[in-house]
Design an enzyme around this catalytic site. Structure first.
Site, PDB file in Angstrom:
ATOM      1  N   PHE A 105       0.814  -1.227   0.000  1.00 44.60           N
ATOM      2  CA  PHE A 105       0.000   0.000   0.000  1.00 44.60           C
ATOM      3  C   PHE A 105       0.843   1.271   0.000  1.00 44.60           C
ATOM      4  O   PHE A 105       0.346   2.339  -0.333  1.00 44.60           O
ATOM      5  CB  PHE A 105      -0.954   0.011   1.203  1.00 44.60           C
ATOM      6  CG  PHE A 105      -0.304   0.371   2.520  1.00 44.60           C
ATOM      7  CD1 PHE A 105      -0.028   1.693   2.837  1.00 44.60           C
ATOM      8  CD2 PHE A 105       0.028  -0.600   3.452  1.00 44.60           C
ATOM      9  CE1 PHE A 105       0.573   2.042   4.048  1.00 44.60           C
ATOM     10  CE2 PHE A 105       0.628  -0.269   4.665  1.00 44.60           C
ATOM     11  CZ  PHE A 105       0.905   1.053   4.957  1.00 44.60           C
ATOM     12  N   LYS A 156      -1.140  -7.142  -9.336  1.00 37.44           N
ATOM     13  CA  LYS A 156      -2.150  -7.210  -8.264  1.00 37.44           C
ATOM     14  C   LYS A 156      -1.721  -6.168  -7.233  1.00 37.44           C
ATOM     15  O   LYS A 156      -0.892  -6.435  -6.364  1.00 37.44           O
ATOM     16  CB  LYS A 156      -2.153  -8.628  -7.658  1.00 37.44           C
ATOM     17  CG  LYS A 156      -3.451  -9.057  -7.018  1.00 37.44           C
ATOM     18  CD  LYS A 156      -3.923  -8.185  -5.890  1.00 37.44           C
ATOM     19  CE  LYS A 156      -3.123  -8.349  -4.622  1.00 37.44           C
ATOM     20  NZ  LYS A 156      -3.423  -7.299  -3.610  1.00 37.44           N
ATOM     21  N   GLU A 163      -5.059  -3.660  -2.306  1.00 40.68           N
ATOM     22  CA  GLU A 163      -6.475  -3.326  -2.368  1.00 40.68           C
ATOM     23  C   GLU A 163      -6.799  -2.057  -1.574  1.00 40.68           C
ATOM     24  O   GLU A 163      -7.895  -1.511  -1.681  1.00 40.68           O
ATOM     25  CB  GLU A 163      -7.327  -4.511  -1.880  1.00 40.68           C
ATOM     26  CG  GLU A 163      -7.138  -4.907  -0.417  1.00 40.68           C
ATOM     27  CD  GLU A 163      -5.920  -5.812  -0.164  1.00 40.68           C
ATOM     28  OE1 GLU A 163      -4.907  -5.688  -0.872  1.00 40.68           O
ATOM     29  OE2 GLU A 163      -5.992  -6.630   0.774  1.00 40.68           O
ATOM     30  N   SER A 220       5.057  -7.148   3.382  1.00 42.79           N
ATOM     31  CA  SER A 220       5.553  -7.525   4.708  1.00 42.79           C
ATOM     32  C   SER A 220       6.287  -8.877   4.643  1.00 42.79           C
ATOM     33  O   SER A 220       6.052  -9.681   3.739  1.00 42.79           O
ATOM     34  CB  SER A 220       4.390  -7.602   5.689  1.00 42.79           C
ATOM     35  OG  SER A 220       3.469  -8.569   5.242  1.00 42.79           O
ATOM     36  N   CYS A 259       9.456   1.572   3.618  1.00 39.16           N
ATOM     37  CA  CYS A 259      10.330   0.445   3.961  1.00 39.16           C
ATOM     38  C   CYS A 259      11.747   0.916   4.209  1.00 39.16           C
ATOM     39  O   CYS A 259      12.553   0.196   4.765  1.00 39.16           O
ATOM     40  CB  CYS A 259      10.308  -0.582   2.846  1.00 39.16           C
ATOM     41  SG  CYS A 259      10.973   0.082   1.328  1.00 39.16           S
ATOM     42  N   GLU A 312       8.794  -4.529  13.267  1.00 41.78           N
ATOM     43  CA  GLU A 312       8.540  -3.388  12.387  1.00 41.78           C
ATOM     44  C   GLU A 312       7.239  -2.708  12.822  1.00 41.78           C
ATOM     45  O   GLU A 312       6.202  -3.360  12.917  1.00 41.78           O
ATOM     46  CB  GLU A 312       8.412  -3.873  10.932  1.00 41.78           C
ATOM     47  CG  GLU A 312       8.167  -2.739   9.954  1.00 41.78           C
ATOM     48  CD  GLU A 312       7.999  -3.217   8.511  1.00 41.78           C
ATOM     49  OE1 GLU A 312       7.325  -4.239   8.288  1.00 41.78           O
ATOM     50  OE2 GLU A 312       8.551  -2.559   7.610  1.00 41.78           O
TER      51      GLU A 312
HETATM   52  P1  NAD Z   1       1.266  -6.712   2.990  1.00 43.91           P
HETATM   53  O1  NAD Z   1       2.284  -7.789   3.063  1.00 43.91           O
HETATM   54  O2  NAD Z   1       0.159  -6.724   3.966  1.00 43.91           O
HETATM   55  O3  NAD Z   1       0.590  -6.680   1.544  1.00 43.91           O
HETATM   56  C1  NAD Z   1       1.358  -6.644   0.371  1.00 43.91           C
HETATM   57  C2  NAD Z   1       0.566  -7.276  -0.749  1.00 43.91           C
HETATM   58  O4  NAD Z   1       0.315  -8.644  -0.429  1.00 43.91           O
HETATM   59  C3  NAD Z   1      -0.790  -6.634  -1.001  1.00 43.91           C
HETATM   60  O5  NAD Z   1      -1.007  -6.592  -2.389  1.00 43.91           O
HETATM   61  C4  NAD Z   1      -1.760  -7.569  -0.308  1.00 43.91           C
HETATM   62  O6  NAD Z   1      -3.023  -7.599  -0.931  1.00 43.91           O
HETATM   63  C5  NAD Z   1      -1.084  -8.923  -0.426  1.00 43.91           C
HETATM   64  N1  NAD Z   1      -1.343  -9.807   0.716  1.00 43.91           N
HETATM   65  C6  NAD Z   1      -1.584  -9.440   2.005  1.00 43.91           C
HETATM   66  N2  NAD Z   1      -1.739 -10.525   2.777  1.00 43.91           N
HETATM   67  C7  NAD Z   1      -1.593 -11.596   1.972  1.00 43.91           C
HETATM   68  C8  NAD Z   1      -1.622 -13.007   2.198  1.00 43.91           C
HETATM   69  N3  NAD Z   1      -1.837 -13.517   3.401  1.00 43.91           N
HETATM   70  N4  NAD Z   1      -1.421 -13.818   1.144  1.00 43.91           N
HETATM   71  C9  NAD Z   1      -1.186 -13.328  -0.076  1.00 43.91           C
HETATM   72  N5  NAD Z   1      -1.147 -11.999  -0.344  1.00 43.91           N
HETATM   73  C10 NAD Z   1      -1.338 -11.141   0.666  1.00 43.91           C
HETATM   74  O7  NAD Z   1       2.079  -5.323   3.067  1.00 43.91           O
HETATM   75  P2  NAD Z   1       1.475  -3.850   3.142  1.00 43.91           P
HETATM   76  O8  NAD Z   1       0.876  -3.651   4.489  1.00 43.91           O
HETATM   77  O9  NAD Z   1       0.668  -3.535   1.937  1.00 43.91           O
HETATM   78  O10 NAD Z   1       2.811  -2.994   3.007  1.00 43.91           O
HETATM   79  C11 NAD Z   1       3.631  -2.687   4.090  1.00 43.91           C
HETATM   80  C12 NAD Z   1       4.791  -3.658   4.184  1.00 43.91           C
HETATM   81  O11 NAD Z   1       5.527  -3.651   2.972  1.00 43.91           O
HETATM   82  C13 NAD Z   1       5.801  -3.292   5.265  1.00 43.91           C
HETATM   83  O12 NAD Z   1       6.203  -4.464   5.920  1.00 43.91           O
HETATM   84  C14 NAD Z   1       6.958  -2.692   4.482  1.00 43.91           C
HETATM   85  O13 NAD Z   1       8.208  -2.782   5.107  1.00 43.91           O
HETATM   86  C15 NAD Z   1       6.916  -3.518   3.254  1.00 43.91           C
HETATM   87  N6  NAD Z   1       7.594  -2.861   2.151  1.00 43.91           N
HETATM   88  C16 NAD Z   1       8.819  -3.337   1.806  1.00 43.91           C
HETATM   89  C17 NAD Z   1       9.503  -2.726   0.783  1.00 43.91           C
HETATM   90  C18 NAD Z   1      10.865  -3.221   0.406  1.00 43.91           C
HETATM   91  O14 NAD Z   1      11.391  -2.738  -0.572  1.00 43.91           O
HETATM   92  N7  NAD Z   1      11.454  -4.181   1.097  1.00 43.91           N
HETATM   93  C19 NAD Z   1       8.947  -1.646   0.096  1.00 43.91           C
HETATM   94  C20 NAD Z   1       7.678  -1.204   0.471  1.00 43.91           C
HETATM   95  C21 NAD Z   1       7.016  -1.827   1.500  1.00 43.91           C
END
Ligand code: NAD
Length: 496
Positions: A150, A174, A177, A227, A282, A382
């Protein structure tokens, strides 16, 4: 009226079959601004089928022509930069200036991908044996998918798609959302840039949509940013299914402030890196590791008033910080502030009490903890919000050990006036991206972005040279044009 969003499949916006929807919020007001369809497996399969059908012709399109689509996309993103930034702000909450910066960083990857004919040039060795030449070339993989978080609705999809498309792949995105609209805008711009229908598709949804991508044998590769638990899940399940996976996970980025650092400069840098985008980056700095008590006292004193005085409001007003993305995340971050107090850290500035929290928006003030210890959960986990923890250590070695002892290794930074100490820190530290007096060392598009340890699953980083490697596979040819029959050879060919 609440907008009703659609998927973008085969060049057309369509509602899909699932009849399930999620709410999209304006974080500044707390109001629902749109409804997003949540794809079921058949919607995802339709997107993959469209990408599969479009792949052969796109892969056969000369790289120079694919590059021209990227050049046009670049102009279109520049034209629409303000609209894209406003969309980011309206769904993510970050300030408009920050959102414009995000668009620029995404644009830079499009510029990188515009050089694809050069990037795809293979290697050639003449006369590897008598009358034998050998060369290698990079071929696209087929249908590749991206699953994005997000916090960067434009930049992270642009870390992936321009490189993947320029390499000759077709793509299914994808997006998160929580912030679905920007991806649809990008899909429309790619179409306007001349990308054939079906080469780039967007399906919205959550876990069910992602599982359908993981289960689809036609998807050759998956890029993920989000994450760590989800990154690991995708990496393990995707790899087990034979897919190529790069999965970037969470982070806890430490800035080490050495005793000789300019404390005023370090405090300014930490303020932006800790609280910019409400800490939802991140690469945000969430821990300041201070070497020595006197510098730590000075740093906390320099930060305290500034953190308390952060100007917080709707992102559109372009103050210092906007709201968090949604109520659940705001409450989670608030829970970590409660936890830090319970764990015995010293809460110097309490964001829970800030005036911005009074309305319906998902606001939280900036918080500053001092005397945090490595074992506390507020240090180990985090938080992903506007919370900066100060940890005090006696010397350089202890600072390095603290950073290296953490499970995440995304980015880190060192503040010092000593070139030798900075060099030693950069050489030894276990992290993928290192800043020297630079708090957020996000690599440029022509380098590659990625962390170490549990911040990245898979060997290849994103965009830059690693991006090209990830989205292509190597083929190596060996050729001879014999004048007559050479006879059967039963020994291992040695080219002598
Ligand atoms: P998230 O892991 O909750 O979601 C990321 C994506 O995965 C979304 O598209 C979501 O719909 C999908 N998703 C969520 N739960 C899922 C599941 N159980 N199974 C399959 N798909 C699933 O992350 P977020 O809250 O959208 O973003 C924040 C996180 O992203 C933080 O941990 C941040 O550190 C990380 N991040 C990392 C980087 C990097 O470069 N390492 C960059 C940006 C964000």
């Amino acid at each position: 009226m609440t907008r009703q969003l659609q998927h973008h499949i085969g060049g057309r916006e369509q509602p899909g079959n699932s009849a399930r929807y999620g709410d999209v919020f304006d974080p500044a007001s707390g109001q629902v601004s749109a409804r997003v369809p949540l794809a079921g497996a058949d919607d995802v399969q339709a997107a993959v089928a469209a990408a599969q059908a479009a792949f052969p012709d796109w892969a056969a399109t000369p790289p120079l022509q694919r590059a021209r689509v990227m050049f046009r996309l670049r102009s279109l993103i520049e034209r629409d930069a303000d609209a894209l930034a406003r969309t980011i702000t309206s769904e993510h909450g970050k300030t408009l200036a920050d959102a414009r910066g995000e668009v620029t960083r995404g644009l830079e990857v499009v510029e990188f991908a515009s050089g694809i004919p050069h990037l795809l040039k293979g290697e050639y060795s003449a006369q590897v044996g008598r009358g034998v030449d050998s060369w290698s070339e990079r071929a696209p993989l087929g249908v590749v998918a991206g699953v994005t978080p997000f916090n960067f609705p434009v930049m992270v999809p642009l870390w992936m798609a321009p490189v993947a498309l320029a390499c000759g792949n077709s793509f299914v995105l994808k997006p998160s959302e929580k912030v679905p609209s920007a991806a649809l805008h990008l899909a429309a711009l790619l179409q306007e840039a001349g990308l054939p229908d079906g080469v780039f598709n967007v399906v919205h949804g959550g876990r069910e949509a992602v599982d359908a991508l993981l289960d689809d044998a036609r998807v050759q590769a998956l890029s993920f940013v989000g994450s760590t638990p989800v990154a690991r899940y995708l990496y393990e399940r995707g790899s087990a299914g034979g897919k190529r996976v790069q999965a970037l996970g969470g982070a806890k980025n430490h800035a080490v402030v050495l005793a000789d650092a300019d404390i005023g400069l370090a405090a300014e840098a930490l303020l932006g890196a800790g609280y910019g985008s409400a800490g939802e980056r991140c690469m945000a700095i969430s821990v300041a590791v201070c070497v020595g008590d006197a510098p730590a006292d000075a740093l906390v004193a320099a930060l305290a008033d500034k953190v308390a005085a952060l100007r917080i409001g709707p992102g559109i007003e372009d103050l210092d910080m906007g709201p968090l993305v949604d109520a659940a995340h705001r409450d989670r971050v608030r829970g970590y502030i409660d936890l830090g107090v319970a764990e015995g850290a010293e809460l110097v500035v309490d964001g829970r009490a800030h005036a911005c929290t009074r309305g319906d928006g998902f606001f939280l003030g900036g918080s500053l903890f001092d005397r945090v210890t490595p074992a506390m959960r507020i240090h180990r986990e985090e938080i992903f919000g506007p919370v900066l923890c100060v940890v005090r250590v006696p010397d350089f070695e202890a600072a390095l050990a603290l950073v290296d002892g953490h499970e995440y290794g995304n980015g880190t930074a060192v503040f010092t006036r000593s070139g030798g100490a900075a060099r030693e820190f950069a050489r030894q530290v276990q992290a993928g991206m290192v800043g020297i007096n630079v708090p957020i060392p996000v690599p440029m598009a022509f380098h590659s972005f990625g962390g170490w340890k549990r911040s990245l699953f898979g060997p290849l980083h994103m965009h830059g040279p690693d991006g090209v490697r990830f989205y292509t596979r190597l083929k190596t040819m060996t050729a001879r044009w014999p004048e007559g029959a050479a006879g059967a050879e039963f020994t291992m060919p040695t080219m002598r």
